[in-house]
Design an enzyme around this catalytic site. Structure first.
Site, PDB file in Angstrom:
ATOM      1  CG  ASN A  11      -1.678   1.253   1.428  1.00 61.73           C
ATOM      2  OD1 ASN A  11      -1.800   2.054   0.497  1.00 61.73           O
ATOM      3  ND2 ASN A  11      -2.231   1.448   2.624  1.00 61.73           N
ATOM      4  CE  LYS A  13       0.044   3.368   4.671  1.00 69.85           C
ATOM      5  NZ  LYS A  13       0.103   3.473   6.123  1.00 69.85           N
ATOM      6  CG  HIS A  97      -5.750   2.116   5.159  1.00 70.51           C
ATOM      7  ND1 HIS A  97      -5.293   3.050   6.052  1.00 70.51           N
ATOM      8  CD2 HIS A  97      -4.751   1.219   5.005  1.00 70.51           C
ATOM      9  CE1 HIS A  97      -4.058   2.732   6.417  1.00 70.51           C
ATOM     10  NE2 HIS A  97      -3.712   1.616   5.792  1.00 70.51           N
ATOM     11  CD  GLU A  99      -2.666   5.667   6.727  1.00 68.89           C
ATOM     12  OE1 GLU A  99      -2.669   5.712   5.489  1.00 68.89           O
ATOM     13  OE2 GLU A  99      -1.742   5.152   7.389  1.00 68.89           O
ATOM     14  CD  GLU A 169      -3.380  -2.363   7.288  1.00 71.46           C
ATOM     15  OE1 GLU A 169      -2.229  -2.522   6.872  1.00 71.46           O
ATOM     16  OE2 GLU A 169      -4.101  -1.422   6.936  1.00 71.46           O
ATOM     17  N   GLY A 175       2.699   2.356  10.682  1.00 72.31           N
ATOM     18  CA  GLY A 175       3.685   3.421  10.528  1.00 72.31           C
ATOM     19  C   GLY A 175       4.449   3.752  11.802  1.00 72.31           C
ATOM     20  CB  SER A 213       5.277  -1.712  11.845  1.00 66.92           C
ATOM     21  OG  SER A 213       4.932  -0.373  12.106  1.00 66.92           O
TER      22      SER A 213
HETATM   23  P1  PGA Z   1       2.912   0.371   7.544  1.00 61.16           P
HETATM   24  O1  PGA Z   1       1.437   0.611   6.922  1.00 61.16           O
HETATM   25  O2  PGA Z   1       3.416  -0.928   6.998  1.00 61.16           O
HETATM   26  O3  PGA Z   1       3.696   1.544   7.121  1.00 61.16           O
HETATM   27  O4  PGA Z   1       2.723   0.291   9.033  1.00 61.16           O
HETATM   28  C1  PGA Z   1       0.544  -0.451   6.726  1.00 61.16           C
HETATM   29  C2  PGA Z   1      -0.739   0.057   6.131  1.00 61.16           C
HETATM   30  O5  PGA Z   1      -1.179   1.152   6.521  1.00 61.16           O
HETATM   31  O6  PGA Z   1      -1.364  -0.593   5.267  1.00 61.16           O
END
Ligand code: PGA
Length: 254
Positions: A11, A13, A97, A99, A169, A175, A213
């Site tokens: 992903n 983003k 997601h 976010e 997640e 992140g 992560s």
């Molecule tokens: P990350 O993000 O691997 O940077 O923690 C995962 C995601 O948001 O899909």
């Protein structure tokens, strides 16, 4: 019956221009050897999606969108429909997601409608769920994720003939460099499966990915955990060779 492949999804983003996406793909393809045991998915920004789909699909990489609107067309400035995404070459789409839940105020009811829109357009939806830090600390993470599943799947159509993909997640792991332990991730995946069995609708095929992560360094222990059918990778997918390492670990371990 051949087992369903494990999924390694990247992903991106809001990262990468079209030129950067092309150079990522070129680097990745230099060494990538597809395997029927591992399905690779990449979620670029909308601007790079069509180019990526043209260049990547015949190399066994499925390209996906990071979001859709629930309507097929209309006066929704700045939005993109499932039909448009499908026509641009996407095969999969992330729904809900964290976010988007946080920054765009997406509710479970909206996500249920998006899920239906995706299925009608022939897009494979990936429903993202996960608790935040306070939920985990208060030990209500299973209830929170259970409700996200129940409400998000309220409109799931058993006739769709599409397998369900869920990405677990935990928000506190995204992140932050704080990945869930394989035990915690495995326990939540088992909880999600139990919760799905209690739904009024029968969903014959479900794959559950872990995200938060994930890196080349911690992916092996995640793949060693029963019930984890793949990973959704954010930050570590931006580097083609790092992502390739995760794909290779999946190919080795699955
Ligand atoms: P990350 O993000 O691997 O940077 O923690 C995962 C995601 O948001 O899909």
């Amino acid at each position: 019956m051949t087992p369903s492949p494990c999924i390694v999804a990247g992903n991106w983003k809001m990262n990468k221009t079209v030129a950067e996406a092309k150079s990522w793909l070129a680097r990745f393809l230099e060494s990538y050897q597809p395997s029927p045991r591992v399905e690779v998915q990449v979620y670029p920004s909308f601007t790079a999606l069509h180019t990526m789909a043209l260049l990547a699909s015949d190399r066994s990489i499925r390209v996906g969108g990071q979001n859709i609107h629930d309507e097929e067309r209309g006066a929704y400035t700045g939005e993109i429909s499932a039909v448009q995404l499908r026509e641009a070459g996407a095969e999969v789409v992330l729904i809900g997601h964290s976010e988007r839940r946080l920054h765009a105020g997406e509710t479970d009811a909206m996500l249920a409608r998006k899920l239906t829109a995706a299925i009608h357009a022939g897009l494979q939806p990936v429903l993202c769920v996960g608790e935040n830090r306070e939920d985990r600390q208060a030990q209500r993470h299973e209830d929170v994720v259970g409700l996200q599943i129940e409400r998000g799947l309220a409109g799931w159509e058993p006739s769709a003939g599409i397998p369900l993909i869920i990405a677990y997640e935990p928000v506190w792991a995204i992140g932050t460099g704080m990945t869930a332990t394989p035990q915690d991730a495995g326990a939540m995946h088992a909880h999600i499966r139990r919760r799905l069995e209690k739904l009024p609708v029968h969903i014959p095929e479900v794959r559950i990915l872990y995200g938060g992560s994930v890196t080349p360094d911690n992916v092996a222990e995640l793949f060693a955990t029963p019930g984890i059918d793949g990973v959704l990778v954010g930050g570590a997918s931006l580097d083609a060779l790092g992502f390739l390492e995760i794909v290779r670990a999946a190919q080795r371990l699955r």
